[in-house]
Structures are given as structure tokens and as C-alpha cells.
Design a protein around this motif. Structure first.
Motif, PDB file in Angstrom:
ATOM      1  N   LYS A  65       0.866  -1.186   0.000  1.00 28.26           N
ATOM      2  CA  LYS A  65       0.000   0.000   0.000  1.00 28.26           C
ATOM      3  C   LYS A  65       0.896   1.227   0.000  1.00 28.26           C
ATOM      4  O   LYS A  65       1.982   1.181   0.584  1.00 28.26           O
ATOM      5  CB  LYS A  65      -0.867   0.025   1.258  1.00 28.26           C
ATOM      6  CG  LYS A  65      -1.931  -1.051   1.283  1.00 28.26           C
ATOM      7  CD  LYS A  65      -2.714  -0.955   2.569  1.00 28.26           C
ATOM      8  CE  LYS A  65      -3.657  -2.145   2.718  1.00 28.26           C
ATOM      9  NZ  LYS A  65      -4.181  -2.223   4.083  1.00 28.26           N
ATOM     10  N   ALA A  66       0.469   2.331  -0.579  1.00 29.07           N
ATOM     11  CA  ALA A  66       1.288   3.545  -0.604  1.00 29.07           C
ATOM     12  C   ALA A  66       0.478   4.700  -0.002  1.00 29.07           C
ATOM     13  O   ALA A  66      -0.714   4.841  -0.279  1.00 29.07           O
ATOM     14  CB  ALA A  66       1.691   3.859  -2.028  1.00 29.07           C
ATOM     15  N   PHE A  67       1.080   5.532   0.820  1.00 28.76           N
ATOM     16  CA  PHE A  67       0.418   6.682   1.457  1.00 28.76           C
ATOM     17  C   PHE A  67       1.255   7.914   1.149  1.00 28.76           C
ATOM     18  O   PHE A  67       2.302   8.125   1.781  1.00 28.76           O
ATOM     19  CB  PHE A  67       0.307   6.477   2.969  1.00 28.76           C
ATOM     20  CG  PHE A  67      -0.410   5.204   3.343  1.00 28.76           C
ATOM     21  CD1 PHE A  67      -1.798   5.196   3.477  1.00 28.76           C
ATOM     22  CD2 PHE A  67       0.291   4.021   3.533  1.00 28.76           C
ATOM     23  CE1 PHE A  67      -2.460   4.012   3.804  1.00 28.76           C
ATOM     24  CE2 PHE A  67      -0.367   2.853   3.863  1.00 28.76           C
ATOM     25  CZ  PHE A  67      -1.748   2.842   3.997  1.00 28.76           C
TER      26      PHE A  67
END
Ligand code: UD1
Ligand code: MG
Length: 461
Positions: A439-441
Motif C-alpha cells: 500500500k502507498a500513502f
């Protein structure tokens, strides 16, 4: 009874308590290169029977049933004689002779279970000397130890003829100064032995019957005594733990020299520990600091790199193992395969050209030809109760840090994505990835850095 021609009776004395070892184990069951002392003597004696008609008796104390089992596991035809009380070496020989069919022209060779480095060719030479120089009644194997220690002294006349043997503890100062010593190994014509044994009296000091007293008794009966001198290294007795370590060192040195003569390259031979049954073909290279436990075969062109620990493994032609590899029993490393640093392999087969180059555990597995096992791969073979198999097909690529939960099969040319935990079969040519999706934030890392830095400054202030 029909006469069958002269026979050689080999008697191995091993009933002694071995108190000087300060050990619960019988002395002759202590290992050199993974084989008990007695096993070394049995093997050397057994090899004689290729050229000579011989039988073998081991003398043991009644409590030494495990030693008897061990002896018969090495030479199944061995006869066991029990010596009820340890009344000395001559008494032990008498016990061995009970029930042994003897003919006058037979020979009896006495070997000691605590003299493990004796070589077959020496036993053969003693026998030949005895048989070829009639009327010789006894041949004593002598040696010259490097320092003054507790061996029996061979007291000789001015012509070098041995007159008697005096045990170190009973010797006077002049006798202690004699450097020619008794190795303990002696050969007798049966007719001589049968005459001298009844003449041997118990020592006043300790009540023991010494076989060494046979020399003086032989002269009384008109028999000649001859000596055969051999290098001390071959007949050093093991009486203490220090002697055992010394024997181990001598044995290791002998085996390394043998293998080097047969074309093994050893960069630092003194750091290579071999087992009694290690097989090394010509053209093998051994780097420094290696341990070989039982049942290892290294085929031609193999290179074992530094600091590896190997037991129960066959390494096929041109494979490379190490540095820092551990191979455990049941392992075969195929031709041109590579096992690299910090890789442990147990009960597994690597086929031709397969590789596990870094930081892996491979247990109860088969690895197909040219398969590549990435760094940190673990075969999860044990569920706490049972062991399970992992099968990896040829050409498969296992990404780094994967767990292969056995039982499991990976097909030919399959690819496993790095850090996967594989619990189900993977088919031929399949790609399998079994890990949490990434996941990327956006900007989140910057925010964390700023918050933490602020907190740190507050704490320091
Ligand atoms: C013996 C010799 C000594 C020689 C030395 C070489 C005698 C009296 N002494 O001394 O001259 O220099 O070996 O290593 O022979 N054993 C029995 N039953 C017994 C006593 C001994 O079977 O009652 C066996 C032991 O298990 C051992 C061997 O005979 O394998 C020799 O006995 P050990 O006590 O070791 O004799 P050493 O003091 O070494
Ligand atoms: Mg001894």
C-alpha cells in the motif's frame, strides 16, 4: 582332526578398566575420527585376513556387552572372550586362548585395544618375521617414544638382543633411562606361548600377570625372541584423555597426508578434520577450517570452502559448498550445484546445477536441476510432530525470503515472488506470489519524520 595348515590367531586385549581416562565409557569405546579405538584395531586386523588365514578374538570384561555388540558390528565373525577379573595382560591372553583350536605351528598375535593407529602392514610384517625365522618363539614390536614416559622398557644385551621387559613403574633408574620401549604388540608361536604362559607369575606389587614376562620365560624354554622396531606414532598407547587427543591428532595427520598423496588439494591441512570413513576423490580442493563428520563422499572437482560443517553427505563432481555451509545427513549435492554461505541442508537432494547461495534452510526437500533458491528461503518441514517434504521442480526460481510450507510442490520453471509464504502446490511455469499487497500513502513518511523530530527535541530540552 585333519590338519589345515598354520593359522594366525589375532587377539585384541580390551578388558582393562581404563581408569586413567577418568570416564564412564570403557576406554576402547572412546573415538578417534568418529570411530572407537577398538574399531580402528579391528579394521587393521581384519584387513590382514585378505592374505592370511586368520581368526580374531576380542577380550572384554563381562560388563562390556555394548563393546561386544560394537565389535561384532565391525567384524561379524569376531569371537568374544570374557576375562572375569582384570588380572593383567598375560591373564587376558589365557582367557582368549580358552576354546580356541590351536596347532603348534600357528601364530598368535596380541594387539591392544588401546593402540589404535597400528597398521595392517605392521601386523603382517610381525607375522612374517615370526614365521620366517624359526626357531623364533616371540616377536616384540618396539618403539622409541620422544620423551621418557610410562612404557615398558626393552632391556637388551650388548648385541641388541632383548632379554626382558621391565614395566616403567617397576624399573630402576638405569632401566628407566632405556629409550627402546614395548609397544605392547607381540607375536608368538603357539608352541612357545603354551610353554611360557604357565610360567608367568603374578607381580608382587599388584597381583597382575604381565604378558611382558613372557620374554624371560621364552629363553628358559630355549626360544628366540626378536624385535621389530616401528615408528612411535603408529603404536602410541591411549591411556589418558591427553593421549586420546594426541592419537586423534596423529590419525588426522596421517589421513590428510594420504589424501594429499591421492591428489586432494588442502590449503591448510592442519585445520581440516576428517572422519575415519571420509571418501575424497582426486581433484578435490579443501579450503581451511572444515569439519567432516561420518559418511561424507567428495567427488572429483568438488571445492569445499572455508568454515563448513559436513556430515552424511555426498557431494557430486564439480559442486561447490561453503563458505560457512552446513550439510546434514541424507544430503546429496548434485554435479556443479552450489551451496553458499549460511545455508543448512538436511536430508535433501540438489540436482545438477541447482543453487542455494545464501542464508537458507532446506530440509526434506528435492531440488530440481538448475533450480535457484533465493537468499533467506526456508522449507518449513516440521509441524512440531511430523516432517514433510518439499519438491522443487527443475529450473524453478524461489524468490528471496520465501517460506515453503511443506508438504508442498513447486512445478518446473515456476517462479515464486520474493517473501512469499507458499502453502499450496505451484504448477509448472506458474508465477506464485503470496504476500500482503503493498500500500502507498503519499506524504505520510514526511509527516512521520516531522512529528518524531519534534518529539525528540522536546525530550532533549
Ligand atoms: C602395556 C604393557 C607395556 C607397554 C604398553 C604399551 C604390559 C604388562 N604392559 O602397558 O609394557 O609399554 O602397554 O601401550 O603388558 N588389558 C586386559 N586385561 C587386563 C589388563 C589389560 O584386557 O587384565 C588390556 C587393556 O584393555 C589394554 C591392554 O590390555 O587394551 C593394555 O593394558 P594397559 O593397562 O593399558 O597396559 P599399559 O599400562 O599401557
Ligand atoms: Mg595402555
Amino acid at each position: 582332526m585333519t590338519k589345515t595348515g598354520p593359522k594366525t590367531h589375532l587377539i585384541i586385549l580390551a578388558a582393562g578398566n581404563g581408569t586413567r581416562m577418568v570416564s564412564k565409557k570403557p576406554k576402547v569405546m572412546h573415538d578417534i575420527a568418529g570411530l572407537p579405538l577398538l574399531g580402528h584395531v579391528l579394521k587393521a586386523a581384519q584387513a590382514l585376513s585378505i592374505n592370511v588365514t586368520a581368526d580374531m578374538t576380542v577380550v572384554l570384561a563381562p560388563a562390556m556387552k555394548d563393546v561386544a555388540d560394537f565389535a561384532t558390528s565391525v567384524v561379524d565373525t569376531v569371537r568374544i572372550a570374557y576375562q572375569r577379573e582384570q588380572l593383567g595382560t598375560a591373564h587376558a591372553v589365557s582367557c582368549a586362548l580358552e576354546g580356541l583350536p590351536l596347532q603348534d605351528d600357528d601364530s598368535v598375535i596380541v594387539l591392544f585395544g588401546d593402540t589404535p593407529l597400528i597398521q595392517t602392514q605392521t601386523i603382517a610384517a610381525v607375522n612374517e618375521l615370526l614365521l620366517s625365522s624359526s626357531p623364533t618363539g616371540i616377536v616384540v614390536v618396539g618403539m622409541t617414544p620422544p620423551d621418557s614416559n610410562a612404557y615398558g622398557r626393552l632391556v637388551c644385551d650388548s648385541t641388541g638382543k632383548v632379554l626382558k621387559i621391565v614395566e616403567f613403574k617397576h624399573a630402576n633408574a638405569a632401566e628407566k633411562a632405556i629409550t627402546f620401549c614395548n609397544s605392547g604388540i607381540m607375536a608368538f608361536q603357539v608352541s612357545c606361548l603354551q610353554k611360557v604362559l604357565p610360567d608367568i607369575k603374578a607381580q608382587n606389587a599388584n597381583g597382575e600377570y604381565y604378558l611382558t614376562d613372557a620374554i624371560e620365560a621364552a629363553y628358559k624354554h630355549g626360544f628366540e625372541v626378536q624385535t621389530l622396531k616401528v615408528p612411535f606414532e603408529e603404536v602410541e598407547g591411549v591411556n589418558t584423555q591427553q593421549d586420546l587427543a594426541q592419537g586423534e591428532a596423529r590419525y588426522q595427520k596421517r589421513r590428510r597426508l594420504e589424501f594429499m598423496d591421492l591428489g586432494c588439494t588442502m590449503v591448510a591441512p592442519e585445520t581440516v578434520y576428517l572422519s575415519h570413513d571420509t571418501v575424497i576423490e582426486p581433484g578435490v580442493t579443501l579450503e581451511p577450517h572444515l569439519f567432516f563428520g561420518p559418511q561424507v563422499t567428495l567427488k572429483s572437482g568438488v571445492c569445499v570452502k572455508a568454515f563448513s560443517h559436513i556430515e552424511g553427505a555426498v557431494i557430486e563432481e564439480n559442486a561447490t559448498v561453503g563458505p560457512f555451509a552446513r550439510l546434514r545427513p541424507g544430503t546429496t549435492i548434485g554435479k556443479e550445484a552450489r551451496i553458499g554461505n549460511f545455508v543448512e541442508v538436511k536430508n535433501s537432494i540438489f540436482s545438477v546445477g541447482a543453487k542455494a547461495n545464501h542464508l537458507s534452510y532446506v530440509g526434506d526437500a528435492t531440488v530440481g536441476a538448475k533450480a535457484n533458491i533465493g537468499a533467506g528461503t526456508i522449507t518449513c518441514n516440521y509441524d512440531g510432530y511430523f516432517k514433510h517434504k518439499t519438491e522443487i521442480g527443475e529450473g524453478a526460481f524461489i524468490g528471496s525470503n520465501s517460506c515453503l510450507v511443506a508438504p508442498v510442490t513447486i512445478g518446473k520453471n515456476a517462479i515464486i515472488g520474493a517473501a512469499s509464504t507458499i502453502t499450496k502446490a505451484v504448477g509448472d511455469d506458474e508465477l506464485a506470489v503470496a504476500r500482503a499487497p503493498q500500500k502507498a500513502f503519499a506524504g505520510k513518511a514526511k509527516q512521520i519524520h516531522e512529528t518524531k523530530l519534534k518529539l525528540k527535541k522536546q525530550r532533549v530540552a
